[in-house]
Scaffold this active site. Structure first.
Site, PDB file in Angstrom:
ATOM      1  N   LYS A  15       0.828  -1.222   0.000  1.00  0.00           N
ATOM      2  CA  LYS A  15       0.000   0.000   0.000  1.00  0.00           C
ATOM      3  C   LYS A  15       0.857   1.265   0.000  1.00  0.00           C
ATOM      4  CE  LYS A  15      -2.194  -0.317   3.956  1.00  0.00           C
ATOM      5  NZ  LYS A  15      -1.749  -1.511   4.648  1.00  0.00           N
ATOM      6  N   ARG A  90      -9.187   1.698   8.730  1.00  0.00           N
ATOM      7  CA  ARG A  90      -8.700   0.374   9.095  1.00  0.00           C
ATOM      8  C   ARG A  90      -9.780  -0.428   9.807  1.00  0.00           C
ATOM      9  NH1 ARG A  90      -2.946   1.140   9.152  1.00  0.00           N
ATOM     10  NH2 ARG A  90      -1.810  -0.797   9.409  1.00  0.00           N
ATOM     11  N   ARG A 126      11.459  -6.415   5.087  1.00  0.00           N
ATOM     12  CA  ARG A 126      11.214  -5.013   4.766  1.00  0.00           C
ATOM     13  C   ARG A 126      12.166  -4.080   5.498  1.00  0.00           C
ATOM     14  NH1 ARG A 126       5.174  -2.592   4.931  1.00  0.00           N
ATOM     15  NH2 ARG A 126       5.141  -3.278   7.096  1.00  0.00           N
ATOM     16  N   ARG A 156      11.424  -1.914  10.694  1.00  0.00           N
ATOM     17  CA  ARG A 156      10.396  -1.287  11.524  1.00  0.00           C
ATOM     18  C   ARG A 156      10.183  -2.114  12.781  1.00  0.00           C
ATOM     19  NH1 ARG A 156       5.071   0.331   8.097  1.00  0.00           N
ATOM     20  NH2 ARG A 156       4.090  -0.620   9.900  1.00  0.00           N
ATOM     21  N   ARG A 168      -0.223  -8.883  13.807  1.00  0.00           N
ATOM     22  CA  ARG A 168      -0.734  -7.827  12.921  1.00  0.00           C
ATOM     23  C   ARG A 168      -1.648  -8.406  11.857  1.00  0.00           C
ATOM     24  NH1 ARG A 168       4.107  -4.875  10.714  1.00  0.00           N
ATOM     25  NH2 ARG A 168       2.651  -3.379   9.846  1.00  0.00           N
TER      26      ARG A 168
HETATM   27  P1  AMP Z   1       0.988   1.232   8.896  1.00  0.00           P
HETATM   28  O1  AMP Z   1       2.221   2.023   8.642  1.00  0.00           O
HETATM   29  O2  AMP Z   1      -0.197   1.665   8.071  1.00  0.00           O
HETATM   30  O3  AMP Z   1       1.225  -0.262   8.826  1.00  0.00           O
HETATM   31  O4  AMP Z   1       0.557   1.541  10.417  1.00  0.00           O
HETATM   32  C1  AMP Z   1       1.404   1.221  11.493  1.00  0.00           C
HETATM   33  C2  AMP Z   1       0.621   1.150  12.791  1.00  0.00           C
HETATM   34  O5  AMP Z   1       0.016   2.427  13.074  1.00  0.00           O
HETATM   35  C3  AMP Z   1      -0.535   0.175  12.801  1.00  0.00           C
HETATM   36  O6  AMP Z   1      -0.128  -1.145  13.060  1.00  0.00           O
HETATM   37  C4  AMP Z   1      -1.391   0.752  13.933  1.00  0.00           C
HETATM   38  O7  AMP Z   1      -0.821   0.468  15.188  1.00  0.00           O
HETATM   39  C5  AMP Z   1      -1.248   2.251  13.698  1.00  0.00           C
HETATM   40  N1  AMP Z   1      -2.293   2.750  12.762  1.00  0.00           N
HETATM   41  C6  AMP Z   1      -2.089   3.273  11.513  1.00  0.00           C
HETATM   42  N2  AMP Z   1      -3.239   3.625  10.943  1.00  0.00           N
HETATM   43  C7  AMP Z   1      -4.220   3.324  11.836  1.00  0.00           C
HETATM   44  C8  AMP Z   1      -5.643   3.447  11.827  1.00  0.00           C
HETATM   45  N3  AMP Z   1      -6.285   3.935  10.745  1.00  0.00           N
HETATM   46  N4  AMP Z   1      -6.329   3.006  12.909  1.00  0.00           N
HETATM   47  C9  AMP Z   1      -5.698   2.517  13.985  1.00  0.00           C
HETATM   48  N5  AMP Z   1      -4.370   2.376  14.065  1.00  0.00           N
HETATM   49  C10 AMP Z   1      -3.613   2.775  13.011  1.00  0.00           C
END
Ligand code: AMP
Length: 221
Positions: A15, A90, A126, A156, A168
């Site tokens: 994404k 999400r 990654r 990360r 996750r």
């Molecule tokens: P990402 O970089 O999109 O994988 O997001 C990393 C982490 O940020 C996720 O695993 C959540 O802990 C938090 N996070 C990001 N976007 C959201 C969202 N829309 N709702 C809740 N938690 C979020």
């Protein structure tokens, strides 16, 4: 016409990578809630510290807080001509809130579908920039420095631990997969095979958006 896109897909589905490309090609902002939270964490704010603890465990932040962050971000002038949302919504309540924010504005929704085994493998390999959060292209030769800003390429925290990676995917299946049912009935929803090489995914994404944009704007071709 403003192009508003939501990118759906599990962690490591590509994404972020695809959202960056598309945002650059269309000169519109990529709005990544994960990046916003990581920046807050780096800045050491109260939200940032709370977010970091949840992110490191693979848990989600609360819907109300995330909706507040996105509402504020979408209200900024650079979002007027469109945006690519990466990582939001999400959950179904977040999607409902987004519909409320958008009112009648058009929305294109693209899902990147990738099998779990591939996702686990990608998360393990990654690398992201510790400074600007750029993601190394999957399959690229790993370098110590970020190609964009020269910062250090790191794993990360939420990719680093096998249990967190698995968790996750479970959180995704429970909280985010229902979004597919929420959006599936819309003429502007499309699922793409995200297990292909990044260039193929990008080509499919552009083709889907071109096919859906007229529908999204009410001009059915
Ligand atoms: P990402 O970089 O999109 O994988 O997001 C990393 C982490 O940020 C996720 O695993 C959540 O802990 C938090 N996070 C990001 N976007 C959201 C969202 N829309 N709702 C809740 N938690 C979020």
């Amino acid at each position: 016409m403003a192009l508003n896109v939501v990118m759906l897909g599990p962690p490591a589905s590509g994404k972020g990578t695809q959202a960056v490309r598309l945002a650059q090609a269309r000169s519109i902002p990529k709005i990544s809630t994960g990046d916003i939270l990581r920046e807050a964490a780096a800045g050491g704010s109260e939200l940032g510290l709370r977010a970091k603890a949840l992110m490191d465990r693979g848990e989600l932040l609360g819907d109300d807080e995330m909706v507040g962050i996105v509402r504020e971000r979408l209200g900024r002038p650079d979002a007027d001509s469109g945006y690519i949302l990466d990582g939001f919504p999400r959950t179904v309540p977040q999607a409902r809130a987004l519909d409320g924010i958008l009112q009648e504005q058009p929305l294109v929704i693209v899902d990147l579908a990738v099998p779990d085994a591939e996702l686990l493998q990608r998360m393990q390999g990654r690398r992201v920039c510790g400074k600007c959060a750029s993601i190394a292209e999957p399959g690229s030769v790993s370098t110590a420095a970020c190609e964009r800003c020269g910062g250090p390429m790191i794993t990360r925290a939420d990719d680093g631990d096998g249990n967190v990676r698995q968790h996750r995917l479970e959180v995704y299946a429970r909280e985010s997969k229902p979004l597919l049912d929420y959006y599936r009935g819309r003429a502007t929803f499309q699922s793409i095979n995200g297990a292909q090489p990044p260039d193929r995914v990008a080509a499919d994404l552009v083709a889907s958006i071109e096919a859906m944009a007229p529908v999204a704007s009410g001009r059915r071709l």
